[in-house]
Design a protein around this motif. Structure first.
Motif, PDB file in Angstrom:
ATOM      1  N   ARG A 109       0.840  -1.207   0.000  1.00  0.00           N
ATOM      2  CA  ARG A 109       0.000   0.000   0.000  1.00  0.00           C
ATOM      3  C   ARG A 109       0.867   1.245   0.000  1.00  0.00           C
ATOM      4  O   ARG A 109       1.974   1.229   0.553  1.00  0.00           O
ATOM      5  CB  ARG A 109      -0.938   0.007   1.213  1.00  0.00           C
ATOM      6  N   ARG A 110       0.372   2.345  -0.587  1.00  0.00           N
ATOM      7  CA  ARG A 110       1.189   3.546  -0.722  1.00  0.00           C
ATOM      8  C   ARG A 110       0.700   4.719   0.119  1.00  0.00           C
ATOM      9  O   ARG A 110       1.355   5.741   0.180  1.00  0.00           O
ATOM     10  CB  ARG A 110       1.241   3.991  -2.195  1.00  0.00           C
ATOM     11  N   ASN A 111      -0.444   4.571   0.751  1.00  0.00           N
ATOM     12  CA  ASN A 111      -0.957   5.651   1.576  1.00  0.00           C
ATOM     13  C   ASN A 111      -0.421   5.496   2.997  1.00  0.00           C
ATOM     14  O   ASN A 111      -0.558   4.439   3.603  1.00  0.00           O
ATOM     15  CB  ASN A 111      -2.485   5.591   1.567  1.00  0.00           C
ATOM     16  N   ILE A 121      -1.332   6.446   5.894  1.00  0.00           N
ATOM     17  CA  ILE A 121      -2.266   6.070   6.962  1.00  0.00           C
ATOM     18  C   ILE A 121      -2.611   4.591   6.869  1.00  0.00           C
ATOM     19  O   ILE A 121      -2.686   3.889   7.883  1.00  0.00           O
ATOM     20  CB  ILE A 121      -3.543   6.921   6.871  1.00  0.00           C
ATOM     21  N   ILE A 122      -2.786   4.094   5.626  1.00  0.00           N
ATOM     22  CA  ILE A 122      -3.141   2.677   5.491  1.00  0.00           C
ATOM     23  C   ILE A 122      -1.951   1.807   5.881  1.00  0.00           C
ATOM     24  O   ILE A 122      -2.111   0.764   6.521  1.00  0.00           O
ATOM     25  CB  ILE A 122      -3.634   2.378   4.066  1.00  0.00           C
ATOM     26  N   VAL A 123      -0.737   2.248   5.537  1.00  0.00           N
ATOM     27  CA  VAL A 123       0.462   1.515   5.964  1.00  0.00           C
ATOM     28  C   VAL A 123       0.478   1.420   7.482  1.00  0.00           C
ATOM     29  O   VAL A 123       0.739   0.371   8.071  1.00  0.00           O
ATOM     30  CB  VAL A 123       1.739   2.217   5.445  1.00  0.00           C
ATOM     31  N   PHE A 124       0.143   2.541   8.113  1.00  0.00           N
ATOM     32  CA  PHE A 124       0.139   2.573   9.567  1.00  0.00           C
ATOM     33  C   PHE A 124      -0.921   1.631  10.138  1.00  0.00           C
ATOM     34  O   PHE A 124      -0.682   0.931  11.124  1.00  0.00           O
ATOM     35  CB  PHE A 124      -0.093   4.016  10.018  1.00  0.00           C
ATOM     36  N   MET A 125      -2.108   1.585   9.476  1.00  0.00           N
ATOM     37  CA  MET A 125      -3.152   0.664   9.931  1.00  0.00           C
ATOM     38  C   MET A 125      -2.686  -0.778   9.818  1.00  0.00           C
ATOM     39  O   MET A 125      -2.981  -1.622  10.679  1.00  0.00           O
ATOM     40  CB  MET A 125      -4.419   0.869   9.104  1.00  0.00           C
ATOM     41  N   CYS A 126      -1.935  -1.093   8.752  1.00  0.00           N
ATOM     42  CA  CYS A 126      -1.426  -2.446   8.585  1.00  0.00           C
ATOM     43  C   CYS A 126      -0.445  -2.797   9.702  1.00  0.00           C
ATOM     44  O   CYS A 126      -0.415  -3.933  10.186  1.00  0.00           O
ATOM     45  CB  CYS A 126      -0.751  -2.598   7.237  1.00  0.00           C
ATOM     46  N   ILE A 127       0.347  -1.794  10.133  1.00  0.00           N
ATOM     47  CA  ILE A 127       1.275  -2.045  11.240  1.00  0.00           C
ATOM     48  C   ILE A 127       0.489  -2.360  12.510  1.00  0.00           C
ATOM     49  O   ILE A 127       0.825  -3.276  13.260  1.00  0.00           O
ATOM     50  CB  ILE A 127       2.208  -0.843  11.426  1.00  0.00           C
ATOM     51  N   GLU A 128      -0.599  -1.617  12.722  1.00  0.00           N
ATOM     52  CA  GLU A 128      -1.440  -1.895  13.896  1.00  0.00           C
ATOM     53  C   GLU A 128      -2.012  -3.316  13.824  1.00  0.00           C
ATOM     54  O   GLU A 128      -2.129  -4.001  14.837  1.00  0.00           O
ATOM     55  CB  GLU A 128      -2.583  -0.885  13.971  1.00  0.00           C
ATOM     56  N   THR A 175       0.689  15.971   0.608  1.00  0.00           N
ATOM     57  CA  THR A 175       0.411  14.597   0.176  1.00  0.00           C
ATOM     58  C   THR A 175       0.927  13.640   1.238  1.00  0.00           C
ATOM     59  O   THR A 175       1.854  13.982   1.973  1.00  0.00           O
ATOM     60  CB  THR A 175       1.075  14.271  -1.165  1.00  0.00           C
ATOM     61  N   ILE A 176       0.288  12.454   1.316  1.00  0.00           N
ATOM     62  CA  ILE A 176       0.842  11.444   2.211  1.00  0.00           C
ATOM     63  C   ILE A 176       1.097  10.162   1.431  1.00  0.00           C
ATOM     64  O   ILE A 176       1.192   9.079   1.985  1.00  0.00           O
ATOM     65  CB  ILE A 176      -0.050  11.163   3.432  1.00  0.00           C
ATOM     66  N   ASN A 177       1.225  10.292   0.123  1.00  0.00           N
ATOM     67  CA  ASN A 177       1.560   9.134  -0.694  1.00  0.00           C
ATOM     68  C   ASN A 177       3.063   8.862  -0.554  1.00  0.00           C
ATOM     69  O   ASN A 177       3.886   9.742  -0.807  1.00  0.00           O
ATOM     70  CB  ASN A 177       1.215   9.428  -2.149  1.00  0.00           C
ATOM     71  N   ILE A 178       3.401   7.629  -0.163  1.00  0.00           N
ATOM     72  CA  ILE A 178       4.797   7.336   0.155  1.00  0.00           C
ATOM     73  C   ILE A 178       5.687   7.442  -1.084  1.00  0.00           C
ATOM     74  O   ILE A 178       6.843   7.830  -0.999  1.00  0.00           O
ATOM     75  CB  ILE A 178       4.919   5.942   0.786  1.00  0.00           C
ATOM     76  N   ASP A 179       5.128   7.152  -2.274  1.00  0.00           N
ATOM     77  CA  ASP A 179       5.954   7.224  -3.479  1.00  0.00           C
ATOM     78  C   ASP A 179       6.409   8.646  -3.783  1.00  0.00           C
ATOM     79  O   ASP A 179       7.436   8.853  -4.412  1.00  0.00           O
ATOM     80  CB  ASP A 179       5.177   6.681  -4.680  1.00  0.00           C
ATOM     81  N   GLN A 180       5.610   9.636  -3.338  1.00  0.00           N
ATOM     82  CA  GLN A 180       5.989  11.022  -3.631  1.00  0.00           C
ATOM     83  C   GLN A 180       6.881  11.624  -2.549  1.00  0.00           C
ATOM     84  O   GLN A 180       7.304  12.766  -2.655  1.00  0.00           O
ATOM     85  CB  GLN A 180       4.737  11.877  -3.795  1.00  0.00           C
ATOM     86  N   ILE A 181       7.143  10.861  -1.497  1.00  0.00           N
ATOM     87  CA  ILE A 181       8.017  11.354  -0.436  1.00  0.00           C
ATOM     88  C   ILE A 181       9.407  10.829  -0.733  1.00  0.00           C
ATOM     89  O   ILE A 181       9.820   9.799  -0.228  1.00  0.00           O
ATOM     90  CB  ILE A 181       7.500  10.868   0.924  1.00  0.00           C
ATOM     91  N   ASN A 182      10.117  11.528  -1.611  1.00  0.00           N
ATOM     92  CA  ASN A 182      11.359  10.917  -2.106  1.00  0.00           C
ATOM     93  C   ASN A 182      12.487  11.933  -2.238  1.00  0.00           C
ATOM     94  O   ASN A 182      13.272  11.885  -3.166  1.00  0.00           O
ATOM     95  CB  ASN A 182      11.111  10.243  -3.457  1.00  0.00           C
ATOM     96  N   LEU A 183      12.547  12.885  -1.322  1.00  0.00           N
ATOM     97  CA  LEU A 183      13.642  13.860  -1.381  1.00  0.00           C
ATOM     98  C   LEU A 183      14.969  13.223  -1.001  1.00  0.00           C
ATOM     99  O   LEU A 183      16.018  13.570  -1.530  1.00  0.00           O
ATOM    100  CB  LEU A 183      13.366  15.025  -0.431  1.00  0.00           C
ATOM    101  N   LEU A 184      14.928  12.312  -0.047  1.00  0.00           N
ATOM    102  CA  LEU A 184      16.156  11.711   0.466  1.00  0.00           C
ATOM    103  C   LEU A 184      16.395  10.376  -0.215  1.00  0.00           C
ATOM    104  O   LEU A 184      15.578   9.481  -0.093  1.00  0.00           O
ATOM    105  CB  LEU A 184      16.028  11.481   1.972  1.00  0.00           C
TER     106      LEU A 184
END
Lengths: 100, 477
Positions: A25-27, A29-36, A89-98
């Protein structure tokens, strides 16, 4: 009485669903729900073992896991909000500065 | 069982640091001018904690129904974490200039993360190790994103949080399976089930999952992906704290949990851990070669050093344990110092971190250039500095245990690492300065850096002073 294996296999299944969810998953919040979900499947394993061994340590551990999960949720959602304010945005694919 | 006064006295260092952190939150509201004294207050708390740790040093005991150890091993790490905390706080004295942050919150989070580290290294039960790990990690998630107006910091924080929580899931599942097979979470009671328990597949699976969880925290390859990103995005002093304290705490609990199963001689487990160590040494040093950003370079060097320390831990003989503890002390002091020098040169968030910005540093500021070269030489492992002695012990231990291939790999990758450490020294001493920004070095900072430099040189020349303490620690086990 339902055998112990059923509980363990169900918990292992839930854990795998959580792991796969985190990986595909790329969102955020949903990634976080999966961790829970992973943490909750661990709780199920603990309680199953605890009930079948007649040993209270496992149930005590579950309380600690729940407390930590709550603390993690508070911090994690705050981090996601801080990111959303700057990045919109909270899409993990777009969080790519580093990278590299 | 009702806790006695002695129980509280045994964990006094932990209680004092937590009390300091909580008092700071209260004083922030009551006293208007408390901001000026917050550094002194935190350092005072940490010094009192060191005092109690020294008092407890001689007597080993377990408190709170066998939940935490105290004395020797625990006290040793408590003192180390307090020193790391003091150095970090001293080096953060200029932080206010560059970021619009609440300094008191910053200190409180650092102190609470130190509490977490102490609990981790003192844990006698998987429950207390887990709680300590989470106290530390949750503080680190917040600290990584503390410069919250910067997108890089937000990103670092989110990456660290998601991967850290993911790793926690594995760690907990591992603990659950270990509990299921032996019916207890107490480390000493688990050890009584060895080596029979190691023949159970479920127990071995639990240990491997626990290993994955801890490997994420210490950043062993292939679980290292977060580390360079987080170190780059976090405030430089916080990166120093993570590289030193966070890593040392995770290794302290790693030793507590894994020294017995590794010593029991299960080949599967030893093979898995050796492969992790080998990969960390290779990947850390080779990726370090191409880094232009000093923080990323130090992050990859830190991955490589986890590999070296792990070599000593796999050996599980006296040499290895002593070497690992020695190396943890030296490495954490060195990396706090190296990140500290990087933080003083960084005059705005994320600026002046490129390796070109270090050219001609010796002409601009002799002290900083000298300190940085001492840290780099120690990280390479050149004889007069402490890093050499540590590496010597770790590799000697591995040879005793017939792990020669790991040692050869370690030496070869050390040679590779020579390139990027020496490149920095060449830039500092043999190039002309490219830009003329003035460097302001405060007195707090001078004290912290001089202390780290002296420790690195002193333990390189007189390693026996630290080894006699470490030998004393392992006498009881």
């Amino acid at each position: 009485m339902i055998p112990l294996n059923y509980y363990l296999l169900f918990a292992a299944f839930l854990f795998s669903v959580g792991v796969v969810g985190v990986l595909i998953r790329r969102n955020a919040i949903i990634v976080f729900m999966c961790i829970e979900l992973m943490l909750n499947s661990v709780n199920l394993t603990f309680i199953a073992f605890s009930a079948f061994m007649g040993n209270a340590i496992g149930q005590m551990f579950v309380f600690f896991v729940m407390t930590v999960a709550a603390a993690e949720a508070a911090v994690g959602l705050a981090i996601i909000i801080a990111l959303f304010r700057n990045k919109k945005t909270i899409n993990i694919d777009q969080i790519n500065l580093l990278k590299w | 069982m009702i806790p006695t006064f002695q129980d509280y006295l045994n964990v006094a260092p932990i209680i004092i640091v937590s009390a300091t952190a909580l008092l700071e939150i209260v004083f922030q509201i009551i006293f208007k001018g408390f901001k000026k004294y917050v550094n002194i207050f935190s350092i005072l708390g940490l010094l009192i904690s060191i005092y109690f740790a020294i008092i407890n040093f001689d007597k080993v005991s377990m408190s709170f129904s066998n939940m935490v150890f105290s004395g020797k091993y625990a006290s040793f790490f408590e003192i180390l974490f307090c020193i790391i905390g003091i150095l970090t706080i001293l080096q953060s004295s200029t932080i206010q200039k560059y970021y619009s942050i609440n300094k008191i919150e910053y200190n409180v989070l650092i102190l609470i993360s130190i509490v977490g580290m102490m609990v981790m290294s003192a844990g006698a039960d998987l429950i207390s190790i887990f709680i300590g790990l989470e106290i530390m990690s949750i503080c680190f998630y917040v600290l990584a994103g503390f410069a919250r107006n910067q997108i890089i910091a937000n990103e670092a924080s989110l990456k660290y949080f998601l991967l850290g929580a993911f790793a926690t899931g594995f760690l907990l599942y591992g603990i659950a399976l270990i509990y299921g097979t032996v019916g207890t979470t107490n480390i000493i009671k688990i050890a009584q089930h060895y080596p029979i328990a190691l023949s159970l597949d479920l127990h071995l699976l639990g240990l491997i999952l626990l290993l994955i969880g801890l490997a994420f925290k210490v950043a062993l390859v292939p679980f290292h992906m977060w580390q360079p990103d987080v170190y780059e995005g976090a405030i430089t002093n916080v990166s120093g704290l993570m590289a030193s304290g966070g890593k040392t705490a995770a290794f302290a609990s790693f030793l507590l949990i894994f020294s017995i199963p590794l010593a029991a001689g299960n080949n599967n487990l030893i093979e898995i851990v050796s492969v992790l160590a080998a990969l960390s040494m290779i990947v850390g040093n080779i990726f370090g070669l191409v880094q232009q950003n000093i923080k990323r370079m130090l992050a990859y060097s830190s991955i490589a050093h986890t590999g070296y320390i792990l070599v000593g831990i796999i050996a599980t003989n006296n040499f290895g344990n002593h070497g690992a503890l020695f190396y943890l002390v030296v490495y954490s002091i060195t990396s706090v110092g190296a990140f500290g020098v990087a933080s003083i040169l960084e005059n705005e968030f994320g600026k002046n971190l490129n390796i070109n910005d270090y050219s001609g540093l010796s002409q601009k500021n002799k002290f900083l250039a000298f300190a940085m070269s001492v840290f780099m030489f120690s990280l390479i492992g050149i004889p007069p500095f402490a890093g050499f002695v540590g590496k010597y012990y770790l590799f000697a231990a591995a040879i005793q245990r017939d792990l020669t291939w790991l040692v050869i790999l370690g030496v070869l990758t050390s040679i590779v690492s020579l390139y990027y450490y020496l490149r920095l020294i060449v830039y500092m001493y043999f190039r002309d300065p490219e830009n003329q920004n003035n460097i302001i070095v405060t007195n707090d900072f001078k004290i912290a850096i001089s202390f780290s430099t002296i420790v690195v040189i002193l333990f390189g020349i007189y390693p026996s002073s630290l080894f006699s303490v470490i030998r004393y620690i392992f006498n009881i086990y």
